[in-house]
Design an enzyme around this catalytic site. Structure first.
Site, PDB file in Angstrom:
ATOM      1  N   LEU A   1       0.867  -1.164   0.000  1.00 54.46           N
ATOM      2  CA  LEU A   1       0.000   0.000   0.000  1.00 54.46           C
ATOM      3  C   LEU A   1       0.906   1.216   0.000  1.00 54.46           C
ATOM      4  CD1 LEU A   1      -2.703  -0.949   2.682  1.00 54.46           C
ATOM      5  CD2 LEU A   1      -2.901  -1.097   0.192  1.00 54.46           C
ATOM      6  N   ASP A   2       0.576   2.222  -0.807  1.00 57.01           N
ATOM      7  CA  ASP A   2       1.451   3.391  -0.836  1.00 57.01           C
ATOM      8  C   ASP A   2       1.368   4.163   0.477  1.00 57.01           C
ATOM      9  OD1 ASP A   2      -0.491   5.644  -0.980  1.00 57.01           O
ATOM     10  OD2 ASP A   2      -1.010   4.795  -2.921  1.00 57.01           O
ATOM     11  N   LYS A   3       2.251   5.099   0.639  1.00 58.64           N
ATOM     12  CA  LYS A   3       2.411   5.812   1.908  1.00 58.64           C
ATOM     13  C   LYS A   3       1.123   6.476   2.372  1.00 58.64           C
ATOM     14  CE  LYS A   3       5.655   9.104   4.011  1.00 58.64           C
ATOM     15  NZ  LYS A   3       6.843   9.964   3.740  1.00 58.64           N
TER      16      LYS A   3
END
Length: 249
Positions: free
Chosen positions: A112-114
């Site tokens: 999952l991106d930041k």
């Protein structure tokens, strides 16, 4: 019938991050390793590595960590990165320090991106990791997206068509299901894991994702009582549910 793996105690504990074989030998001689209620002083002994071992073995007065083959669910907080090496806050910082020394290493199952929150799985089981992320498995992932602008009504048909091509790519996306929650909120179910896919899908229809949260993978749902930053181990039944179809919310 699946063969039960065995291991020398010192090798097992070393692979789980407790320390070197010499350190484990010293700990055992000092009474720090207890198996089935009795001191285990000979760490060269081979034992069966079964899932119930943490309930039978204590290390320095604490239950043994989960044995290899663990799978855990984390409610990923905002601002953390799914990486072992990048700068800043990492999802691995949430886990016990000793777990960073495990071999095989614990890794995220996909990323999952930041700026995306929600359901994140981690495991030291490489075979399972590759099964979950394999395009052939079509594991459905459900995201809740908060949007900057109201939906116009044509997005669901386009996403479901299997004809949408993201900017910079040549291959169309697999069909995805959009469920409208409100004019500026939607649930999107995808079966692929392309780079920033959900954000880019909404960008392709002239919108912008302001907040993104993953709620489900397959038939596994993030429980409401698992707060951001909290994690727990999955049961075998929950692991199996990853490969089933998601149920209606």
């Amino acid at each position: 019938m699946r063969k039960i793996p065995t291991s020398r105690v010192d090798r097992l504990l070393g692979s789980m991050g407790y320390g070197s074989r010499a350190e484990m030998a010293r700990m055992a001689k000092a009474g720090g390793v207890v198996l089935d209620g009795a001191d285990l002083t000979d760490v060269s002994k081979r034992i069966a590595v079964t899932p119930d071992l943490p309930s039978r073995m204590d290390i320095d007065g604490e239950p043994l960590d989960p044995v290899p083959g663990l799978v855990l669910m984390l409610n990923k907080p905002l601002g953390m990165t799914c990486s072992h090496k990048e700068e800043g806050a990492l999802v691995y910082d949430i886990l016990p320090d000793r777990w960073r020394r495990r071999d095989p290493a614990i890794s995220t199952i996909g990323r999952l991106d930041k700026q995306t929150t929600g359901l994140l799985l981690l495991t030291d089981d490489g075979d399972l990791l590759h099964r979950v992320i394999s395009p052939r498995r079509h594991v459905a992932k459900v995201y809740r997206a908060a949007l900057a602008r109201p939906l116009v009504g044509t997005e669901a048909a386009l996403f479901a068509s299997g004809e949408l091509v993201l900017e910079g790519e040549d291959k169309p996306l697999a069909p995805a299901a959009l469920e409208v929650v409100s004019p500026t909120e939607a649930l999107l179910t995808v079966t692929e894991g392309r780079y920033h896919q959900v954000r880019r899908m909404f960008a392709a229809v002239g919108n912008h994702v302001e907040a993104l949260h993953r709620e489900r993978m397959g038939g596994l749902t993030l429980p409401p009582d698992l707060a951001p930053g909290q994690w727990r181990l999955l049961t075998p039944e929950e692991i199996g549910s990853i490969f089933t179809e998601p149920t209606a919310p």
